[in-house]
Every structure is written in C-alpha cells, then in structure tokens.
Design a protein around this motif. Structure first.
Motif, PDB file in Angstrom:
ATOM      1  N   THR A 113      37.244  -3.578  40.137  1.00  0.00           N
ATOM      2  CA  THR A 113      36.185  -3.684  39.119  1.00  0.00           C
ATOM      3  C   THR A 113      34.833  -3.525  39.803  1.00  0.00           C
ATOM      4  N   PRO A 114      34.429  -2.302  40.099  1.00  0.00           N
ATOM      5  CA  PRO A 114      33.136  -2.083  40.747  1.00  0.00           C
ATOM      6  C   PRO A 114      31.977  -2.537  39.856  1.00  0.00           C
ATOM      7  N   HIS A 115      30.813  -2.671  40.460  1.00  0.00           N
ATOM      8  CA  HIS A 115      29.624  -3.142  39.735  1.00  0.00           C
ATOM      9  C   HIS A 115      29.053  -2.011  38.884  1.00  0.00           C
ATOM     10  N   THR A 116      29.590  -1.861  37.693  1.00  0.00           N
ATOM     11  CA  THR A 116      29.140  -0.827  36.765  1.00  0.00           C
ATOM     12  C   THR A 116      28.904  -1.449  35.392  1.00  0.00           C
ATOM     13  N   PRO A 117      28.124  -0.785  34.527  1.00  0.00           N
ATOM     14  CA  PRO A 117      27.906  -1.319  33.180  1.00  0.00           C
ATOM     15  C   PRO A 117      29.195  -1.535  32.403  1.00  0.00           C
ATOM     16  N   ASP A 118      30.217  -0.715  32.648  1.00  0.00           N
ATOM     17  CA  ASP A 118      31.498  -0.905  31.962  1.00  0.00           C
ATOM     18  C   ASP A 118      32.103  -2.266  32.260  1.00  0.00           C
ATOM     19  N   HIS A 119      31.770  -2.829  33.399  1.00  0.00           N
ATOM     20  CA  HIS A 119      32.299  -4.136  33.790  1.00  0.00           C
ATOM     21  C   HIS A 119      31.270  -5.249  33.616  1.00  0.00           C
ATOM     22  N   ARG A 122      24.443  -4.986  35.158  1.00  0.00           N
ATOM     23  CA  ARG A 122      23.214  -4.285  34.804  1.00  0.00           C
ATOM     24  C   ARG A 122      22.419  -4.085  36.091  1.00  0.00           C
ATOM     25  N   PRO A 123      22.110  -2.831  36.446  1.00  0.00           N
ATOM     26  CA  PRO A 123      21.429  -2.576  37.712  1.00  0.00           C
ATOM     27  C   PRO A 123      19.985  -3.049  37.686  1.00  0.00           C
ATOM     28  N   HIS A 270      22.913  -6.004  41.144  1.00  0.00           N
ATOM     29  CA  HIS A 270      23.700  -5.904  39.911  1.00  0.00           C
ATOM     30  C   HIS A 270      23.707  -7.278  39.252  1.00  0.00           C
TER      31      HIS A 270
END
Length: 283
Positions: A113-119, A122-123, A270
């Motif tokens: 589960t990488p640090h992405t908006p899908d997970h 928020r950057p 993130h």
C-alpha cells in the motif's frame, strides 16, 4: 485537508503483524525478500540553534519500497544489517531486534500500500531549502494536523525543536517528552515519562520512533480511551501508522526514506487524516 484512509486497519499493533504474517493484507511475506539493508547516521546543528542532535535509522528495501525504523545512535549491531539482506519478510518479523521487526513490517506495508491518494495519502510538498527551513516546513505540515483551540496543551513525544516552535506560533502549550531527557532550545525541561504526562495534556503529538521502543501501543490506548487526538509524525513506520487511523490515531504525517534532512532539494510528505478528526476523532 480532510481525507478518509482506504487501507485496511488493525485494532492493535500485534493484530496488524499477525494479519501480515497470515497474508491477509497482501502476498505471503515468506515469498518476499529484502534486497538491500542499510543504516543512515546523521548529526545536525541548524544555523541559529543552540543545540544539536543525532539520528540513526535502519532501512530495508523491498522491491520499490523502503521501510525504516530509527534506533538510538550506536545501538544497532552491524550484524543486524547482514541478517536482513536476502531474508524473507516473514523471518524478519520474528527477528530478536525490535527495529528489524518494525522496518520489515514497514517495508512490507509500503510495498503493498504505497503512499498514494488511492490509499488515503495526501501529498504535501516541501520546497528546497536549508536544513532549518525544511525542518520548519515539515513541522508546520505536522502541526496543521492538530485541531485544537489556542491554549490547549499537547504532549510531544520525541522532541523536535521545530515542532515545539510551530506549536508556540499557534498559541498551543506543550509538554516535551523524550527518553533522553534534557532541555529544549528554550530551556524547558524534557520529561521522560510520557504516560504520566499524558494525563495532563489535551492531545498527543508522537514520533513513529515509539514503534521501535515499544511505547506506541500504550499511547494509542490512552488516546483511544480518553478521546484525545493522536497525531503521528513518522519516518519510522510511515506505512505502518496509517493502519491505526480510527483505532486511536487521528492523523499521520508519513515521511518514507529519503527523509527531509538528507537532501536540500524539494521533497514530499504524505498526510493521512480521518474524515472527522476533531477531538475524539481517533475513536
């Protein structure tokens, strides 16, 4: 910023580890091997600051992800790095050293589960700058995750002077806490007993380093039992701590390797937060 995380959570740290061992959150950890293990050692004294500090972090690379756990400087034996290289994640989750276990769990969860908006991430962009400029920018990003009125008191576990400075600028009181004790940049005594201090604080601002010294769970339980906000700033366990949103943790500022203090150029944090993360939002 309001965003609900979409990663599968856990009620306790041990439950999270067991779910990973069982392959419930991704691939069987026995099938994934650590390609690179390394330690990062740093000493810093920002211009204009009267005190400095040292950091040491164990990091493990799994495919395109890096998991990390900070350790006390000089506490990590060189043999630990040799133990990790080529080892499967499942074996490292049972390693005798807590920092190895935490870094392995962090690497696994960052991989699945990488640090992405899908997970739910928020950057937050940090601009290029001096070490102090980036430290202050990071502190602002962390403290923004607290939803408190002026005059409230925050327990800060893992003293970072830039975080204390950011709290002061928002008219928030604080109790600085660190196992090393000592004094802050402003001569305030740093307490060493977080659990005694927590009772007299309205919210908790806590370093991910607490995963590596087994103090995270009691602090999480305190926040959950008393309906207090618990905001985590996480270089250690950046992919682990978002799993506890809604189980005592109200927000996380996650910072996977490479950390802001390694590069003068721009970098990314993130941030994770519950959809409703005001007082009691960790419930």
């Amino acid at each position: 910023m309001t965003a609900a995380t979409s990663v599968a959570g856990a009620a306790t740290y041990e439950e999270l580890v067991e779910r990973v061992r069982a392959g419930e959150l991704g691939p069987d950890p026995r099938t994934l091997r650590i390609a690179v293990a390394f330690a990062t050692r740093q000493a810093v004294r920002h211009d204009g600051r009267g005190t400095g500090y040292r950091n040491e972090v164990l990091s493990l690379r799994l495919a395109g992800a890096v998991g990390s756990c900070a350790v006390e400087p000089g506490a990590l034996p060189d043999a630990a790095i040799d133990d990790c290289v080529g080892a499967d994640v499942a074996r490292l989750l049972d390693h005798p050293l807590v920092p190895v276990r935490v870094a392995a769990l962090d690497a696994y969860l960052a991989h699945v589960t990488p640090h992405t908006p899908d997970h739910g991430a928020r950057p937050f962009a940090l601009s290029a700058g001096t070490s102090l400029e980036k430290s202050r920018a990071r502190a602002g990003a962390v403290v923004e995750l607290l939803d408190l009125p002026p005059g409230a008191t925050v327990l800060v576990v893992g003293v970072v002077n830039s975080l204390l400075e950011a709290l002061r600028s928002r008219n928030l009181g604080y109790v600085p806490c660190d196992l090393k004790g000592g004094f802050t940049e402003w001569g305030e005594e740093v307490v060493t007993d977080a659990f005694d201090a927590a009772d007299r604080c309205d919210a908790l601002l806590v370093s991910g380093m607490t995963l590596g010294n087994d103090t995270f769970e009691p602090l999480r339980r305190h926040a959950l039992a008393h309906g207090k906000q618990l905001v985590m700033f996480a270089q250690t366990g950046s992919a682990v701590l978002p799993r506890f949103l809604g189980h005592g943790v109200s927000a996380v500022c996650a910072e996977p390797y490479p950390f802001f203090w390694l590069d003068a150029g721009p970098s990314i944090l993130h941030r994770y937060r519950l959809a409703c993360a005001g007082p009691g939002g960790g419930r």
